[in-house]
Structures are given as C-alpha cells and as structure tokens.
Design a protein around this motif. Structure first.
Motif, PDB file in Angstrom:
ATOM      1  N   LYS A   1     -60.055   4.620 131.079  1.00 50.33           N
ATOM      2  CA  LYS A   1     -59.178   5.782 131.114  1.00 50.33           C
ATOM      3  C   LYS A   1     -58.007   5.564 132.061  1.00 50.33           C
ATOM      4  O   LYS A   1     -58.169   5.006 133.150  1.00 50.33           O
ATOM      5  N   SER A   2     -56.831   6.051 131.656  1.00 49.64           N
ATOM      6  CA  SER A   2     -55.605   5.822 132.423  1.00 49.64           C
ATOM      7  C   SER A   2     -55.709   6.307 133.861  1.00 49.64           C
ATOM      8  O   SER A   2     -55.305   5.609 134.803  1.00 49.64           O
ATOM      9  N   SER A   3     -56.245   7.497 134.062  1.00 50.26           N
ATOM     10  CA  SER A   3     -56.331   8.064 135.416  1.00 50.26           C
ATOM     11  C   SER A   3     -57.207   7.210 136.321  1.00 50.26           C
ATOM     12  O   SER A   3     -56.901   7.011 137.503  1.00 50.26           O
ATOM     13  N   LEU A   4     -58.308   6.684 135.761  1.00 53.01           N
ATOM     14  CA  LEU A   4     -59.214   5.850 136.551  1.00 53.01           C
ATOM     15  C   LEU A   4     -58.624   4.469 136.803  1.00 53.01           C
ATOM     16  O   LEU A   4     -58.824   3.884 137.866  1.00 53.01           O
ATOM     17  N   ILE A   5     -57.885   3.953 135.820  1.00 49.96           N
ATOM     18  CA  ILE A   5     -57.244   2.641 135.988  1.00 49.96           C
ATOM     19  C   ILE A   5     -56.259   2.690 137.150  1.00 49.96           C
ATOM     20  O   ILE A   5     -56.248   1.827 138.028  1.00 49.96           O
TER      21      ILE A   5
ATOM     22  N   LYS B   1     -56.172   4.758 139.625  1.00 51.06           N
ATOM     23  CA  LYS B   1     -56.888   4.952 140.882  1.00 51.06           C
ATOM     24  C   LYS B   1     -57.451   3.632 141.402  1.00 51.06           C
ATOM     25  O   LYS B   1     -57.372   3.337 142.598  1.00 51.06           O
ATOM     26  N   GLU B   2     -57.991   2.827 140.498  1.00 50.30           N
ATOM     27  CA  GLU B   2     -58.555   1.534 140.884  1.00 50.30           C
ATOM     28  C   GLU B   2     -57.477   0.566 141.355  1.00 50.30           C
ATOM     29  O   GLU B   2     -57.602  -0.077 142.395  1.00 50.30           O
ATOM     30  N   ILE B   3     -56.422   0.458 140.559  1.00 46.19           N
ATOM     31  CA  ILE B   3     -55.369  -0.518 140.866  1.00 46.19           C
ATOM     32  C   ILE B   3     -54.647  -0.158 142.163  1.00 46.19           C
ATOM     33  O   ILE B   3     -54.226  -1.040 142.915  1.00 46.19           O
ATOM     34  N   ASN B   4     -54.509   1.127 142.444  1.00 42.18           N
ATOM     35  CA  ASN B   4     -53.850   1.546 143.690  1.00 42.18           C
ATOM     36  C   ASN B   4     -54.559   0.991 144.917  1.00 42.18           C
ATOM     37  O   ASN B   4     -53.938   0.761 145.958  1.00 42.18           O
ATOM     38  N   LYS B   5     -55.867   0.766 144.805  1.00 43.51           N
ATOM     39  CA  LYS B   5     -56.636   0.247 145.938  1.00 43.51           C
ATOM     40  C   LYS B   5     -56.385  -1.236 146.190  1.00 43.51           C
ATOM     41  O   LYS B   5     -56.583  -1.728 147.302  1.00 43.51           O
ATOM     42  N   ILE B   6     -55.967  -1.963 145.155  1.00 45.32           N
ATOM     43  CA  ILE B   6     -55.871  -3.424 145.280  1.00 45.32           C
ATOM     44  C   ILE B   6     -54.453  -3.976 145.056  1.00 45.32           C
ATOM     45  O   ILE B   6     -54.243  -5.182 145.177  1.00 45.32           O
ATOM     46  N   LYS B   7     -53.506  -3.111 144.751  1.00 47.35           N
ATOM     47  CA  LYS B   7     -52.172  -3.583 144.360  1.00 47.35           C
ATOM     48  C   LYS B   7     -51.457  -4.376 145.454  1.00 47.35           C
ATOM     49  O   LYS B   7     -50.587  -5.202 145.160  1.00 47.35           O
TER      50      LYS B   7
ATOM     51  N   TYR C   1     -53.483  -2.966 129.079  1.00 42.83           N
ATOM     52  CA  TYR C   1     -53.635  -3.205 130.512  1.00 42.83           C
ATOM     53  C   TYR C   1     -52.399  -3.852 131.129  1.00 42.83           C
ATOM     54  O   TYR C   1     -52.104  -3.638 132.317  1.00 42.83           O
ATOM     55  N   ILE C   2     -51.653  -4.625 130.350  1.00 47.86           N
ATOM     56  CA  ILE C   2     -50.454  -5.277 130.886  1.00 47.86           C
ATOM     57  C   ILE C   2     -49.448  -4.255 131.389  1.00 47.86           C
ATOM     58  O   ILE C   2     -48.769  -4.468 132.405  1.00 47.86           O
ATOM     59  N   LYS C   3     -49.345  -3.121 130.711  1.00 43.50           N
ATOM     60  CA  LYS C   3     -48.379  -2.103 131.157  1.00 43.50           C
ATOM     61  C   LYS C   3     -48.741  -1.573 132.550  1.00 43.50           C
ATOM     62  O   LYS C   3     -47.851  -1.227 133.343  1.00 43.50           O
ATOM     63  N   TYR C   4     -50.029  -1.532 132.875  1.00 47.87           N
ATOM     64  CA  TYR C   4     -50.439  -1.114 134.218  1.00 47.87           C
ATOM     65  C   TYR C   4     -50.217  -2.234 135.225  1.00 47.87           C
ATOM     66  O   TYR C   4     -49.827  -1.977 136.374  1.00 47.87           O
ATOM     67  N   PHE C   5     -50.479  -3.482 134.812  1.00 44.40           N
ATOM     68  CA  PHE C   5     -50.207  -4.622 135.694  1.00 44.40           C
ATOM     69  C   PHE C   5     -48.722  -4.645 136.073  1.00 44.40           C
ATOM     70  O   PHE C   5     -48.363  -4.840 137.233  1.00 44.40           O
ATOM     71  N   LYS C   6     -47.853  -4.449 135.083  1.00 39.90           N
ATOM     72  CA  LYS C   6     -46.412  -4.485 135.319  1.00 39.90           C
ATOM     73  C   LYS C   6     -45.966  -3.340 136.229  1.00 39.90           C
ATOM     74  O   LYS C   6     -45.052  -3.487 137.047  1.00 39.90           O
ATOM     75  N   LYS C   7     -46.629  -2.204 136.100  1.00 36.49           N
ATOM     76  CA  LYS C   7     -46.253  -1.025 136.890  1.00 36.49           C
ATOM     77  C   LYS C   7     -46.637  -1.180 138.356  1.00 36.49           C
ATOM     78  O   LYS C   7     -45.865  -0.793 139.251  1.00 36.49           O
ATOM     79  N   PHE C   8     -47.811  -1.749 138.620  1.00 36.05           N
ATOM     80  CA  PHE C   8     -48.330  -1.776 139.984  1.00 36.05           C
ATOM     81  C   PHE C   8     -48.217  -3.130 140.685  1.00 36.05           C
ATOM     82  O   PHE C   8     -48.234  -3.201 141.909  1.00 36.05           O
ATOM     83  N   PHE C   9     -48.147  -4.228 139.918  1.00 32.61           N
ATOM     84  CA  PHE C   9     -48.121  -5.559 140.541  1.00 32.61           C
ATOM     85  C   PHE C   9     -46.751  -6.204 140.312  1.00 32.61           C
ATOM     86  O   PHE C   9     -46.549  -6.953 139.361  1.00 32.61           O
TER      87      PHE C   9
END
Length: 279
Positions: free
Chosen positions: A141-145, A147-153, A171-179
């Motif tokens: 789920k987007s909200s949980l993803i 939350k998780e990535i914010n801890k390790i970005k 998942y790549i769209k979240y990688f690009k957003k946070f990393f």
C-alpha cells in the motif's frame, strides 16, 4: 553420517541454476528425516534433480505457526529436520522465523548450512561498494510504502530490495521520489539462462516499457557525486550506441555526443571509440 545430529538445519538452495548448491547441503538433505519447504511443487524439482527421496512438508506464512509445535516435537524425538525456501537462504524474506524462534526457546540445536543468496549475488555484480543495508520486500500500500521508505531514505549505504517483476514500475516511482542522486542496479533471472542486469541512473530512469517476469533483486547505490556517477554505466549498451553513431558521424562528433549524453569523460569515450574501430 554418524555426526548428523538431531536438530533444525537451515539449508541454502539455488536461486536459479540447480548446480549452485554445496556438497554439504546435498548431504544434509539426503540425511534429513523431513524437509520443510515453501512450495512442494518447486522443491521436488531440486530433490528429483539430485535423486533425493525425502518427505516434503509445506511450510509457509499461512501454516508455519500451526505446524511449529509438531516440528519441535519431532526434533525432540531425535529427528533431523531441514528447512529450505523456494530459492536461496531460508528465513531471509522467507518463512521459517517462527520455527527458528521456537527452537531457540526450547533449546533445540540449529545448524546453518550456508550457500547462495540473491542479496550477495546481486551485490557482487552491482559495481557498488560492499557496504549495504538489506531491506527485502516493501509493503504493497502506498501509505505504508512511504512510511517505510521515509525511515531509510537518508541511509548512507547501498540498499537492497526484493521486488516482484510485475510491480517494478510501481516501486520505481517511490524510489525516484525518495532516493535522489543514486544509481540503481536490477538483477533479473540471476544465474538462469535469461539472466539480465540493468544499470541506470535513478534520477533519469523512467522504468520499463516491456513487462518483466519473476522476482527482481534491486540495489540502490549510496548517494553519488559526478565522479562516481561517471564510473557507472552499461558498457554493452554504450558500445552498441557508439557503433551506430560511428556509422553516421565523425569520431569527434561521436565523442562529444556520447560524453555529454552519458556524463562520461571525453577521454573514456574516445578510448572506447578507438577500440571499436580496431575491430
């Protein structure tokens, strides 16, 4: 094998190529009273390949807690039980942790039988340094993803994920957003016939147009600067591009075009051009 003691054996199995298994692992499986596995249909292929005839017991997230007491009892009665996953090292993003904890609680011996791991396999060919953080599978789920990535970005280390191929663009769209300012390595079908490696700059990578199959091992690099970024490129693809350009443009123009497009030094591109011309 007289020294084969009662207990739980954590046995690593191949991640693709069936020949990637240790002699010790095969010996342990041959001498096990029972073998716990994720999917009997997949594990039977490995056992048949090596002529091992042993009872397979399904062990997955839906029944692991239910069968743990009977497994503990079997080992207490003197049995030697092995646990394997569909691929690689058990427990690592796979079932088995509940039974391991029960063995520890009941002071039952646990024996690691090391071998292949998709994590170390991917890291060995990624081109990144050896400092990494293994995360495994992300939430769905987007909200949980987020939350998780914010801890390790902000981790100053390479980060390893397991990603289902059908969800890679998601998942790549979240990688690009946070990393930001990182490279990405993706290993597909590792050790198999269609083994493929993808190496991209994450900021510039838009994902895959074609549909991929299977599970992917994804490694995000540490944050990069311009000099380290220059050392990270797909050489085979670059050579093909240069070969095509040399048929249409002058050497000088190709060097300028390729160096600017790929953020590489002109000297590096020039040397590649010369090696191609000498063929």
């Amino acid at each position: 094998m007289n020294s084969f003691l009662p207990g739980l054996y954590i046995v690593s199995t191949p991640i693709g190529n069936l020949e990637d298994i240790t002699l010790r692992a095969l010996n342990v499986l041959k001498n096990s009273d029972k073998i716990l596995c994720e999917d009997t249909r997949r594990s039977i292929k490995l056992l048949n390949f090596y002529g091992i005839k042993k009872k397979l017991i399904p062990n997955h997230k839906f029944n692991e807690k239910k069968i743990s007491n009977s497994i503990i009892q079997s080992i207490s009665n003197g049995e030697r039980i092995s646990i394997i996953s569909d691929a690689g090292t058990p427990i690592i993003s796979d079932p088995g942790l509940i039974i391991v904890k029960e063995c520890i609680k009941n002071k039952i011996d646990i024996f690691p039988i090391p071998g292949v791991s998709a994590v170390s396999t991917a890291m060995s060919v990624s081109g990144f340094d050896d400092q990494y953080f293994f995360y495994g599978f992300l939430q769905k789920k987007s909200s949980l993803i987020e939350k998780e990535i914010n801890k390790i970005k902000d981790y100053d280390a390479n980060i390893v994920f397991f990603v289902p191929a059908v969800k890679i663009n998601f998942y790549i769209k979240y990688f690009k957003k946070f990393f930001k300012c990182r490279n990405i390595f993706i290993g597909r079908e590792m050790t198999k016939i269609h083994e493929t490696f993808y190496r991209e700059n994450l900021d510039k990578f838009s994902g895959f147009k074609e549909k991929l199959k299977g599970e992917l091992t994804v490694v995000l690099s540490k944050k990069i600067n311009n000099s380290s970024q220059e050392n990270f490129f797909d050489e085979n693809k670059l050579i093909k591009d240069i070969e095509a350009y040399l048929k249409r443009y002058s050497l000088k123009d190709v060097v300028k075009l390729v160096s600017e497009k790929n953020n590489l030094s002109k000297k590096k591109v020039y040397n590649i051009c010369l090696s191609i011309k000498k063929k």
